[in-house]
Design an enzyme around this catalytic site. Structure first.
Site, mmCIF file in Angstrom:
data_model
loop_
_atom_site.group_PDB
_atom_site.id
_atom_site.type_symbol
_atom_site.label_atom_id
_atom_site.label_comp_id
_atom_site.label_asym_id
_atom_site.label_seq_id
_atom_site.Cartn_x
_atom_site.Cartn_y
_atom_site.Cartn_z
ATOM 1 N N CYS A 1 -9.582 -32.138 -16.931
ATOM 2 C CA CYS A 1 -9.646 -33.744 -18.125
ATOM 3 C C CYS A 1 -8.639 -33.902 -18.756
ATOM 4 O O CYS A 1 -8.017 -32.991 -19.748
ATOM 5 C CB CYS A 1 -11.231 -33.686 -18.480
ATOM 6 S SG CYS A 1 -12.482 -33.151 -17.421
ATOM 7 N N CYS B 1 -16.910 -34.835 -20.683
ATOM 8 C CA CYS B 1 -18.123 -33.898 -20.517
ATOM 9 C C CYS B 1 -18.501 -33.041 -20.906
ATOM 10 O O CYS B 1 -17.512 -32.368 -21.645
ATOM 11 C CB CYS B 1 -17.417 -34.084 -18.902
ATOM 12 S SG CYS B 1 -15.959 -32.509 -19.008
ATOM 13 N N GLU C 1 -9.485 -34.858 -22.120
ATOM 14 C CA GLU C 1 -9.116 -33.964 -23.245
ATOM 15 C C GLU C 1 -8.492 -33.314 -23.614
ATOM 16 O O GLU C 1 -8.301 -32.435 -24.646
ATOM 17 C CB GLU C 1 -10.953 -34.590 -23.830
ATOM 18 C CG GLU C 1 -11.858 -36.105 -23.297
ATOM 19 C CD GLU C 1 -11.602 -36.348 -21.948
ATOM 20 O OE1 GLU C 1 -12.962 -36.828 -22.159
ATOM 21 O OE2 GLU C 1 -11.892 -35.860 -20.838
ATOM 22 N N CYS D 1 -15.637 -30.463 -21.883
ATOM 23 C CA CYS D 1 -14.662 -30.863 -22.914
ATOM 24 C C CYS D 1 -14.564 -30.983 -24.595
ATOM 25 O O CYS D 1 -14.567 -30.396 -24.815
ATOM 26 C CB CYS D 1 -14.066 -32.537 -22.506
ATOM 27 S SG CYS D 1 -12.434 -32.516 -20.903
ATOM 28 N N ASN E 1 -6.334 -37.215 -17.210
ATOM 29 C CA ASN E 1 -6.776 -36.355 -16.277
ATOM 30 C C ASN E 1 -5.873 -35.934 -15.317
ATOM 31 O O ASN E 1 -5.386 -36.459 -14.675
ATOM 32 C CB ASN E 1 -7.927 -36.358 -15.458
ATOM 33 C CG ASN E 1 -8.624 -37.544 -15.010
ATOM 34 O OD1 ASN E 1 -8.227 -39.016 -15.511
ATOM 35 N ND2 ASN E 1 -9.183 -38.406 -13.411
ATOM 36 N N GLU F 1 -6.027 -34.031 -11.534
ATOM 37 C CA GLU F 1 -7.498 -33.481 -10.636
ATOM 38 C C GLU F 1 -6.077 -32.602 -9.214
ATOM 39 O O GLU F 1 -4.978 -32.600 -9.531
ATOM 40 C CB GLU F 1 -7.634 -35.103 -9.590
ATOM 41 C CG GLU F 1 -8.315 -35.143 -10.368
ATOM 42 C CD GLU F 1 -9.540 -36.296 -9.920
ATOM 43 O OE1 GLU F 1 -9.724 -37.229 -10.002
ATOM 44 O OE2 GLU F 1 -9.020 -36.920 -8.359
#
Length: 163
Positions: free
Chosen positions: A73, A112, A75, A115, A62, A64
């Protein structure tokens, strides 16, 4: 009116040691990737590793940003990288591991919703399921045979073609 019942079957491994050797190695790479995440705001680190049908390994973590929606993210970092570097090459396996700098993540942490949708798009395009393994820092590992096990009511091409 009638009710729609949706059932999901997931496989739970007690630890990374119970995984098939190939998946165990992917999960170890996911742990390394999560340690390389850029997560100064959430302190929640995620690593994702893909194995493609051709044997290539793609790694993501990930990333940010102070403007939260600008981050991405692990993924999606991995899956978009696979689509860029190896367009059309099917993804066989995804391994995901999550940890926090603030607390112990002992529960397997699935992707999430955003994703899941992105993984579904790739699964739908390749017309074969992606085996998805996910865990926290340590402990149990959960396997879904397809993203459809985690996202049973999908939104994809067929939905848009019916509009």
């Amino acid at each position: 009116m009638k009710k729609l019942e949706i059932n999901t079957v997931l496989t739970v491994f007690e630890s990374i040691d119970e995984l098939p050797e190939q998946v165990k190695e992917l999960m170890k790479k996911a742990v390394t990737a999560r340690n390389n995440a850029y997560a100064p705001y959430s302190k929640f680190r995620v690593g994702a590793v893909l194995q493609l049908e051709n044997g290539e390994i793609i790694i993501g973590s990930n990333q940010e940003n102070a403007v939260y929606p600008s981050g991405l993210c692990a993924e999606r970092v991995a899956i978009f990288q696979a689509g860029t570097q190896f367009p059309g090459e099917p993804i066989k396996i995804m391994a995901v591991s999550a940890a926090s700098d603030s607390f112990n993540v002992l529960t397997p942490t699935p992707p999430c919703g955003a994703c899941r949708q992105s993984i579904y798009e790739y699964e739908e395009n390749q017309k074969t399921p992606i085996a998805l393994y996910f865990m926290g820092e340590t402990g149990k590992v959960v396997k879904a045979d397809s993203i459809k096990d985690l996202l049973p009511l999908t939104f994809g091409k067929a939905t848009l073609n019916n509009i």
